[in-house]
Design a protein around this motif. Structure first.
Motif, PDB file in Angstrom:
ATOM      1  N   THR A  29      21.403   1.469  42.644  1.00  0.00           N
ATOM      2  CA  THR A  29      20.804   0.984  41.405  1.00  0.00           C
ATOM      3  C   THR A  29      19.288   1.040  41.500  1.00  0.00           C
ATOM      4  O   THR A  29      18.732   1.019  42.601  1.00  0.00           O
ATOM      5  CB  THR A  29      21.235  -0.472  41.115  1.00  0.00           C
ATOM      6  N   CYS A  85      20.183  -4.677  31.575  1.00  0.00           N
ATOM      7  CA  CYS A  85      21.033  -4.309  32.731  1.00  0.00           C
ATOM      8  C   CYS A  85      20.494  -3.079  33.467  1.00  0.00           C
ATOM      9  O   CYS A  85      21.265  -2.272  33.992  1.00  0.00           O
ATOM     10  CB  CYS A  85      22.474  -4.074  32.307  1.00  0.00           C
ATOM     11  N   CYS A 136      18.888  -2.894  36.346  1.00  0.00           N
ATOM     12  CA  CYS A 136      19.204  -2.962  37.775  1.00  0.00           C
ATOM     13  C   CYS A 136      20.482  -3.748  38.049  1.00  0.00           C
ATOM     14  O   CYS A 136      20.823  -4.006  39.211  1.00  0.00           O
ATOM     15  CB  CYS A 136      18.041  -3.601  38.544  1.00  0.00           C
ATOM     16  N   GLY A 137      21.192  -4.145  37.021  1.00  0.00           N
ATOM     17  CA  GLY A 137      22.413  -4.934  37.167  1.00  0.00           C
ATOM     18  C   GLY A 137      22.557  -5.864  35.984  1.00  0.00           C
ATOM     19  O   GLY A 137      21.672  -5.961  35.128  1.00  0.00           O
ATOM     20  N   CYS A 138      23.684  -6.541  35.929  1.00  0.00           N
ATOM     21  CA  CYS A 138      23.957  -7.478  34.839  1.00  0.00           C
ATOM     22  C   CYS A 138      24.277  -8.859  35.405  1.00  0.00           C
ATOM     23  O   CYS A 138      24.878  -8.968  36.476  1.00  0.00           O
ATOM     24  CB  CYS A 138      25.120  -6.986  33.983  1.00  0.00           C
ATOM     25  N   ASN A 176      28.010  -9.763  36.179  1.00  0.00           N
ATOM     26  CA  ASN A 176      28.712  -8.849  37.072  1.00  0.00           C
ATOM     27  C   ASN A 176      29.421  -9.661  38.147  1.00  0.00           C
ATOM     28  O   ASN A 176      28.786 -10.226  39.030  1.00  0.00           O
ATOM     29  CB  ASN A 176      27.728  -7.855  37.706  1.00  0.00           C
ATOM     30  N   HIS A 220      28.810  -9.157  41.978  1.00  0.00           N
ATOM     31  CA  HIS A 220      27.555  -9.582  42.586  1.00  0.00           C
ATOM     32  C   HIS A 220      27.274 -11.033  42.235  1.00  0.00           C
ATOM     33  O   HIS A 220      26.179 -11.378  41.791  1.00  0.00           O
ATOM     34  CB  HIS A 220      26.402  -8.689  42.127  1.00  0.00           C
ATOM     35  N   SER A 232      23.856 -13.333  42.819  1.00  0.00           N
ATOM     36  CA  SER A 232      22.760 -12.408  43.105  1.00  0.00           C
ATOM     37  C   SER A 232      21.515 -12.730  42.314  1.00  0.00           C
ATOM     38  O   SER A 232      20.491 -12.087  42.491  1.00  0.00           O
ATOM     39  CB  SER A 232      23.206 -10.972  42.796  1.00  0.00           C
TER      40      SER A 232
END
Length: 450
Positions: free
Chosen positions: A224, A245, A247-249, A252, A255, A258
């Motif tokens: 990512t 999102c 680099c991520g949600c 999620n 993770h 996180s």
């Protein structure tokens, strides 16, 4: 029949070209258009022979313009070609000794077939140091600090052969910095390195030298992105955030834990218990979930100049970014007039194209980007001189084409979301139309009552 045979032959030839080209693509995976010649070169110099092997000085040169190795530093590995052992080391150490039970008396430093070597820490006793060692594995980029863009250690190897013909070069070199991302090629024997004495009157040379080249790929380093870009301007009230999102949600499930809410009452306890073996970012909960955000704000417009404010914000609670740097690609960098509180150097990878520059912090002032929180940001302003042949605020021209942070490409918002320049001509047309309608209405009313 001959036509069908020729068609079959042509198809076979095209298929062969396809497979060959596909195999070639993998070799360019680590190519960086902004730093086409960037790499880390490992030089292994055999400087003397011993009764059962040799003593060598191993040096890693960081020839990358803007990508450095930060704490906790590099880890270098390889596989011995024969049954070599490491008798002793200076300036570095292996992470494991391995099974040395067959040795009596003198015990080697390491007996593993595939040793992993790490740098020693600052403050190591002088009798265990050599030049360019003991920096905790930190290596600066070539542009920021050439004097600290190398790291060295000395190694005494046994059961290795005592001549150029009996020594075998190690295989399967690996470099972690500190995580994955680098791919190393095979060791290649080259011309022996030459050394000039301090008085400059004598030149000596190594008994044998081989080199290993390692290149970086962001795709291998992490799956990512690690940073994103947001945009704003003085001529539009819209603030374009990082894409959602990026680099991520937050939701999620794979993770969980996180991210941390900045208003959480348990924030201090979570941040104060870092794991020494876990370097995964613990970020502040945001819509983009990136450890780092860079904001580009078009601030002011003058007659002959225009000004931009750049802010770098750290959302990572587990990382202080030391010796950070940022690379910007913008067509007006060839007319950058002044920059405040950052260092700057143009990166001209191709002749006559000066559209890329590197920025980094001033030493002891803002070269440390603190972890997420009230102090987790650095900022500066850039003043550009206008080039009348190219300058415009239309169609997003004032925003950067690409931004890198610490060598990783940051995700930009989509071009159709950029703050747009208000269309004053349409406003003038509406005002003129309104005026004409009012005038005609007045004339109609006047003539109707005459």
């Amino acid at each position: 029949m001959g036509y069908c045979f020729r068609s079959l032959t042509n198809c076979s030839f095209l298929l062969l070209l396809f497979f060959l080209s596909s195999s070639c693509f993998t070799s360019t995976e680590a190519y960086d258009a902004l730093d086409p010649n960037g790499n880390i070169t490992i030089k292994w110099d055999v400087i003397s022979w011993t009764p059962d092997g040799y003593v060598a000085v191993v040096t890693m040169f960081n020839f990358q313009q803007y990508r450095h190795i930060q704490a906790p530093g590099w880890t270098l590995g390889w596989t011995w070609a024969k049954k070599e052992v490491i008798w002793s080391m200076m300036g570095a150490q292996t992470t494991e000794q391995g099974d040395c039970s067959k040795f009596k008396g003198n015990i080697p430093h390491c007996c593993k077939k595939d040793p992993l070597v790490v740098d020693l820490l600052p403050g190591t006793p002088y009798n265990q140091q050599i030049a360019n060692c003991c920096k905790g594995g930190v290596i600066n980029s070539w542009v920021q600090d050439q004097s600290n863009a190398a790291s060295s250690f000395q190694i005494s190897v046994g059961a290795a052969g005592t001549t150029n013909k009996t020594v075998r070069v190690p295989k399967n070199f690996t470099l972690r910095a500190p995580g994955p991302g680098y791919t190393c090629g095979p060791a290649k024997v080259g011309k022996p390195t030459k050394y000039v004495t301090s008085d400059g009157r004598r030149v000596t040379q190594a008994m044998m030298t081989w080199n290993v080249t390692c290149t970086y790929s962001q795709f291998l380093a992490q799956k990512t992105p690690t940073c994103c870009v947001s945009l704003s301007s003085f001529y539009n009230d819209t603030i374009v955030p990082c894409p959602t999102c990026t680099c991520g949600c937050q939701n999620n499930s794979t993770h969980s834990g996180s991210c941390v809410d900045s208003k959480s009452p348990h924030l201090a306890s979570v941040v104060s218990t870092p794991s020494k073996s876990n370097y995964a970012p613990l970020v502040q909960c945001t819509s983009h979930m990136c450890p780092v955000r860079i904001h580009w704000h078009v601030k002011l417009n003058y007659k002959e100049y225009w000004r931009v404010k750049v802010t770098i914000t750290n959302f990572n609670y587990r990382m202080n970014y030391t010796q950070w740097n940022m690379v910007i690609q913008h067509p007006n960098l060839d007319n950058l007039t002044q920059i405040f509180s950052f260092n700057y150097k143009p990166l001209i990878a191709y002749d006559a194209i000066n559209d890329t520059g590197m920025l980094w912090g001033v030493k002891f002032y803002n070269d440390l980007l603190m972890q997420a929180g009230s102090l987790g940001n650095v900022q500066s302003e850039l003043l550009f001189r206008k080039d009348k042949s190219t300058f415009t605020f239309e169609k997003g021209w004032a925003f950067p084409r690409r931004i890198y942070f610490n060598g990783d490409n940051c995700v930009m918002p989509p071009p159709d979301a950029y703050p747009y320049l208000p269309n004053t001509s349409s406003q003038l047309n509406i005002s003129f139309l309104t005026l004409m309608i009012a005038l005609l209405s007045t004339l109609t009313f006047f003539f109707a009552h005459v």
